[in-house]
Motif scaffolding. Structure first.
Motif, PDB file in Angstrom:
ATOM      1  N   ARG A 128     -62.693  50.541  69.049  1.00 56.66           N
ATOM      2  CA  ARG A 128     -61.416  51.081  69.230  1.00 56.66           C
ATOM      3  C   ARG A 128     -61.016  51.582  67.629  1.00 56.66           C
ATOM      4  NH1 ARG A 128     -60.311  48.036  74.135  1.00 56.66           N
ATOM      5  NH2 ARG A 128     -60.367  49.065  76.223  1.00 56.66           N
ATOM      6  N   GLY A 129     -61.571  50.742  66.976  1.00 54.46           N
ATOM      7  CA  GLY A 129     -61.103  50.689  65.615  1.00 54.46           C
ATOM      8  C   GLY A 129     -60.001  49.895  65.379  1.00 54.46           C
ATOM      9  N   LEU A 130     -59.682  49.372  65.628  1.00 52.93           N
ATOM     10  CA  LEU A 130     -58.610  48.280  65.804  1.00 52.93           C
ATOM     11  C   LEU A 130     -58.054  47.564  64.147  1.00 52.93           C
ATOM     12  CD1 LEU A 130     -58.038  47.627  69.147  1.00 52.93           C
ATOM     13  CD2 LEU A 130     -57.012  49.381  68.172  1.00 52.93           C
ATOM     14  N   ILE A 131     -59.622  46.946  63.987  1.00 46.86           N
ATOM     15  CA  ILE A 131     -59.478  45.776  63.528  1.00 46.86           C
ATOM     16  C   ILE A 131     -59.826  46.075  61.759  1.00 46.86           C
ATOM     17  CG2 ILE A 131     -60.325  43.273  62.517  1.00 46.86           C
ATOM     18  CD1 ILE A 131     -61.688  43.438  65.368  1.00 46.86           C
ATOM     19  N   ARG A 132     -58.462  46.272  60.925  1.00 47.25           N
ATOM     20  CA  ARG A 132     -58.794  47.108  59.261  1.00 47.25           C
ATOM     21  C   ARG A 132     -58.276  45.867  58.107  1.00 47.25           C
ATOM     22  NH1 ARG A 132     -55.090  51.679  59.952  1.00 47.25           N
ATOM     23  NH2 ARG A 132     -55.222  51.416  57.607  1.00 47.25           N
ATOM     24  N   ARG A 133     -57.418  44.690  58.918  1.00 48.33           N
ATOM     25  CA  ARG A 133     -56.442  43.990  57.929  1.00 48.33           C
ATOM     26  C   ARG A 133     -58.138  42.912  56.941  1.00 48.33           C
ATOM     27  NH1 ARG A 133     -53.076  41.690  56.536  1.00 48.33           N
ATOM     28  NH2 ARG A 133     -50.870  42.543  57.610  1.00 48.33           N
ATOM     29  N   GLY A 134     -58.071  42.836  55.543  1.00 51.19           N
ATOM     30  CA  GLY A 134     -59.512  42.088  55.557  1.00 51.19           C
ATOM     31  C   GLY A 134     -60.056  40.487  56.259  1.00 51.19           C
ATOM     32  N   THR A 135     -58.228  39.648  55.737  1.00 51.16           N
ATOM     33  CA  THR A 135     -59.127  38.472  56.602  1.00 51.16           C
ATOM     34  C   THR A 135     -59.659  38.674  58.044  1.00 51.16           C
ATOM     35  OG1 THR A 135     -56.993  38.405  57.140  1.00 51.16           O
ATOM     36  CG2 THR A 135     -57.459  37.473  54.768  1.00 51.16           C
ATOM     37  N   MET A 136     -58.978  39.356  59.040  1.00 48.97           N
ATOM     38  CA  MET A 136     -59.846  39.161  59.496  1.00 48.97           C
ATOM     39  C   MET A 136     -61.617  40.110  59.672  1.00 48.97           C
ATOM     40  SD  MET A 136     -56.247  40.820  62.189  1.00 48.97           S
ATOM     41  CE  MET A 136     -57.718  40.849  63.375  1.00 48.97           C
ATOM     42  N   VAL A 137     -61.985  41.352  59.433  1.00 52.84           N
ATOM     43  CA  VAL A 137     -62.856  41.370  58.694  1.00 52.84           C
ATOM     44  C   VAL A 137     -64.110  40.587  58.554  1.00 52.84           C
ATOM     45  CG1 VAL A 137     -64.726  43.378  57.694  1.00 52.84           C
ATOM     46  CG2 VAL A 137     -61.657  44.067  58.700  1.00 52.84           C
ATOM     47  N   LYS A 138     -63.354  39.674  57.605  1.00 57.36           N
ATOM     48  CA  LYS A 138     -64.198  38.684  57.094  1.00 57.36           C
ATOM     49  C   LYS A 138     -64.508  37.535  57.777  1.00 57.36           C
ATOM     50  CE  LYS A 138     -63.238  38.774  52.257  1.00 57.36           C
ATOM     51  NZ  LYS A 138     -62.100  38.124  50.393  1.00 57.36           N
ATOM     52  N   ASP A 139     -63.487  36.853  58.984  1.00 59.21           N
ATOM     53  CA  ASP A 139     -63.442  36.422  59.456  1.00 59.21           C
ATOM     54  C   ASP A 139     -64.484  36.686  60.745  1.00 59.21           C
ATOM     55  OD1 ASP A 139     -61.971  34.425  58.757  1.00 59.21           O
ATOM     56  OD2 ASP A 139     -60.941  34.840  60.142  1.00 59.21           O
ATOM     57  N   ALA A 140     -64.687  38.081  61.379  1.00 54.54           N
ATOM     58  CA  ALA A 140     -65.446  38.133  62.309  1.00 54.54           C
ATOM     59  C   ALA A 140     -67.023  38.257  61.631  1.00 54.54           C
ATOM     60  CB  ALA A 140     -65.084  39.824  62.736  1.00 54.54           C
ATOM     61  N   MET A 141     -67.164  38.908  60.293  1.00 59.56           N
ATOM     62  CA  MET A 141     -68.767  39.505  59.280  1.00 59.56           C
ATOM     63  C   MET A 141     -69.348  37.203  59.424  1.00 59.56           C
ATOM     64  SD  MET A 141     -69.546  42.271  59.455  1.00 59.56           S
ATOM     65  CE  MET A 141     -68.518  43.386  59.984  1.00 59.56           C
ATOM     66  N   LYS A 142     -68.566  36.568  58.812  1.00 55.98           N
ATOM     67  CA  LYS A 142     -68.591  34.996  58.983  1.00 55.98           C
ATOM     68  C   LYS A 142     -68.633  35.254  60.391  1.00 55.98           C
ATOM     69  CE  LYS A 142     -65.690  31.144  58.077  1.00 55.98           C
ATOM     70  NZ  LYS A 142     -64.775  30.891  57.259  1.00 55.98           N
ATOM     71  N   ASP A 143     -68.166  35.148  61.448  1.00 59.36           N
ATOM     72  CA  ASP A 143     -68.806  34.845  62.747  1.00 59.36           C
ATOM     73  C   ASP A 143     -69.899  35.426  63.785  1.00 59.36           C
ATOM     74  OD1 ASP A 143     -66.160  32.887  63.057  1.00 59.36           O
ATOM     75  OD2 ASP A 143     -65.548  34.313  64.354  1.00 59.36           O
ATOM     76  N   THR A 144     -70.565  36.376  62.972  1.00 58.36           N
ATOM     77  CA  THR A 144     -71.720  36.853  63.223  1.00 58.36           C
ATOM     78  C   THR A 144     -72.962  36.314  62.391  1.00 58.36           C
ATOM     79  OG1 THR A 144     -70.218  39.426  63.549  1.00 58.36           O
ATOM     80  CG2 THR A 144     -73.143  39.241  63.172  1.00 58.36           C
TER      81      THR A 144
END
Length: 136
Positions: free
Chosen positions: A111-127
């Motif tokens: 869906r391409g809904l996540i573009r906020r930098g902090t949210m992207v970083k958190d997702a990568m950290k969780d991964t």
């Protein structure tokens, strides 16, 4: 012949995919903590999701005796093998997989809904945390 760059995180395809996801994010323009172009961000989320699947595949083949032909072919297949091989001892792993599936694959990539930098970083950290927990 050029030298092959060694993955930052370690050995294995999952780590290589995560490095590729981070490269995609480094190349993306960001302004006021929002990624301007969503295409590289979506690609990074898709690549990170593949990293999760590759980590599961690696454990299934190397530690659980599953052949490459027996690897899951759908998200429901991954849910089933996680339930069978991992959830008995670690229910949190299943919850983490579901969260990453929803974040990386559905919201981030599809869906391409996540573009906020902090949210992207958190997702990568969780991964990263999921992959490291799975492979250790």
């Amino acid at each position: 012949m050029g030298m092959v760059k060694k993955p930052k995180y370690g050995h294995g395809e999952a780590f290589r995919y995560m490095e590729n996801a981070r490269e995609l994010l480094r190349s993306a323009s960001i302004e006021d903590n929002i990624y301007i172009d969503k295409k590289p961000v979506r690609e990074a989320f898709g690549t990170a999701y593949f990293a999760v699947l590759e980590a599961i595949n690696e454990v299934l083949i190397e530690k659980k005796g599953v052949t490459s032909k027996e690897l899951p072919k759908s998200v429901d297949g991954y849910r089933a093998v996680l339930q069978k091989h991992f959830a008995v001892n670690n229910g949190r792993l299943m919850r983490d997989f579901e969260s990453l599936y929803e974040t990386l694959h559905i919201a981030g990539y599809y869906r391409g809904l996540i573009r906020r930098g902090t949210m992207v970083k958190d997702a990568m950290k969780d991964t990263d945390a999921f992959i490291k927990k799975l492979l250790n």
